[in-house]
Design an enzyme around this catalytic site. Structure first.
Site, PDB file in Angstrom:
ATOM      1  N   HIS A 116      72.415  84.076 145.016  1.00 50.50           N
ATOM      2  CA  HIS A 116      71.214  83.297 145.319  1.00 50.50           C
ATOM      3  C   HIS A 116      70.019  84.191 145.616  1.00 50.50           C
ATOM      4  CE1 HIS A 116      72.800  84.463 149.197  1.00 50.50           C
ATOM      5  NE2 HIS A 116      71.609  84.228 149.724  1.00 50.50           N
ATOM      6  N   ASP A 118      67.007  83.972 148.484  1.00 52.71           N
ATOM      7  CA  ASP A 118      66.796  83.216 149.723  1.00 52.71           C
ATOM      8  C   ASP A 118      65.637  82.221 149.592  1.00 52.71           C
ATOM      9  OD1 ASP A 118      68.879  84.443 151.108  1.00 52.71           O
ATOM     10  OD2 ASP A 118      67.590  86.115 151.750  1.00 52.71           O
ATOM     11  N   HIS A 271      71.388  87.938 145.393  1.00 53.14           N
ATOM     12  CA  HIS A 271      72.365  88.664 146.199  1.00 53.14           C
ATOM     13  C   HIS A 271      73.544  87.772 146.547  1.00 53.14           C
ATOM     14  CE1 HIS A 271      69.551  86.859 149.061  1.00 53.14           C
ATOM     15  NE2 HIS A 271      70.510  86.884 149.963  1.00 53.14           N
ATOM     16  N   ARG A 286      68.624  88.143 160.509  1.00 54.98           N
ATOM     17  CA  ARG A 286      67.753  88.112 159.327  1.00 54.98           C
ATOM     18  C   ARG A 286      66.370  87.583 159.639  1.00 54.98           C
ATOM     19  NH1 ARG A 286      69.090  84.130 154.438  1.00 54.98           N
ATOM     20  NH2 ARG A 286      67.240  82.964 155.067  1.00 54.98           N
TER      21      ARG A 286
END
Ligand code: OGA
Ligand code: MN
Length: 295
Positions: A116, A118, A271, A286
């Protein structure tokens, strides 16, 4: 009165940019992100991010405030819809973790089980994410990154032609209840959360707003279908694109070390979390920087 210009800018840090022997990625050696970067140093880091897609900063000692401050140099930060996993006092930090405390997951346990980019499900997806290791398992837990610019460049000419002008729909809930999540604690989304994750439509091939390079912008986690194609054709085409987009030669595999901070470009790559045995603890912080509307 005029605002007073700062008398001193931060001292220059002498750091090196060492590209990996892979389709993407570089390590930045000798930088301390806890100290503010002056404009020239920041410009070098920014350029390296555009050139290499994934930047690895080893051995950083950052408070949440410093992690957020460095992220903010690149743009506004996006707050994740799963509010229950935001760091207390710092909603800009989203916790990714398989740790369960008092019966409650401390973070999203299964982030990134499919390839995907983000927040591709938002009208304004992410520029990039900075993932900072807090607690790492003794085995597993690697993250894979695949260059979608290399993937686009190597598509057969007729596929490139076919994709011209095509758009695809992305949805946060596309695979939210997928069978691979059976047995893991995935929070049920409230009506309010669902209202925040309406599907978005983006070009299948996007032009990077800063480098001008073209890259594939569909992913198996969030993309539901390509518009203006019969459902079976859309499904078959996406399947082929997903297979192509994760070819080994496009991939950099990150093996995490204590106190790594990794900063990737969501406009240029996808990723994947490879996961770790569930009895081993893994916890990451994150930040997610807002990008622009894909074109
Ligand atoms: C993320 C993500 C992968 C991992 O943080 O956005 O996909 O390996 N993480 O934790
Ligand atoms: Mn991710």
């Amino acid at each position: 009165m005029n605002a007073v210009a700062p008398l001193f800018s931060a001292p220059t840090q002498s750091f090196e940019i060492r590209p990996f022997n892979a389709a993407l990625g570089a390590e930045i050696v000798g930088i301390d992100l806890a100290r503010p970067l002056n404009d020239a140093d920041f410009a070098r880091v920014h350029r390296a991010h555009l050139d290499h897609g994934v930047l690895v900063f080893r051995d950083q000692q950052l408070t949440p405030e410093q992690h957020i401050a460095f992220s903010r140099r690149f743009g506004e930060l996006q707050i994740h819809v799963l509010r229950q996993f935001l760091l207390a006092g710092h909603p800009e930090i989203f916790i990714i973790s398989n740790v369960i405390e008092n019966g409650q997951p401390v973070g999203l346990g299964d982030a990134g089980k499919f390839w995907h980019s983000d927040l591709s499900y938002k009208d304004i997806p992410s520029l990039g994410s900075m993932l900072y290791a807090q607690e790492l398992p003794a085995e597993g837990g690697d993250t894979l990154f695949a260059s979608q610019q290399a993937a686009y460049d190597t598509l057969p000419a007729e596929v490139k032609k076919l994709l011209e002008g095509k758009r695809a729909a992305h949805s946060y809930v596309a695979r939210y209840n997928d069978e691979v999540f059976a047995g893991v604690q995935r929070p049920t989304l409230t009506a309010e959360q669902l209202a925040q994750v309406k599907p978005a439509i983006h070009p299948v091939v996007r032009t990077h707003p800063e480098t001008g390079r073209k890259g594939l912008f569909v992913n198996e986690n969030f993309t539901t279908h390509i518009l203006d194609l019969p459902a079976d054709e859309s499904r078959d085409l996406l399947k082929e694109l997903y297979t192509h987009s994760a070819r080994p030669e496009f991939i950099y595999r990150h093996q995490w070390q204590a106190n790594d901070l990794v900063f990737w470009d969501n406009r240029a790559l996808i990723h994947l979390a490879t996961g770790c045995p569930s009895h081993l603890r893994r916890r990451m912080h994150r930040t997610t920087i807002q990008g622009d509307v894909p074109f």
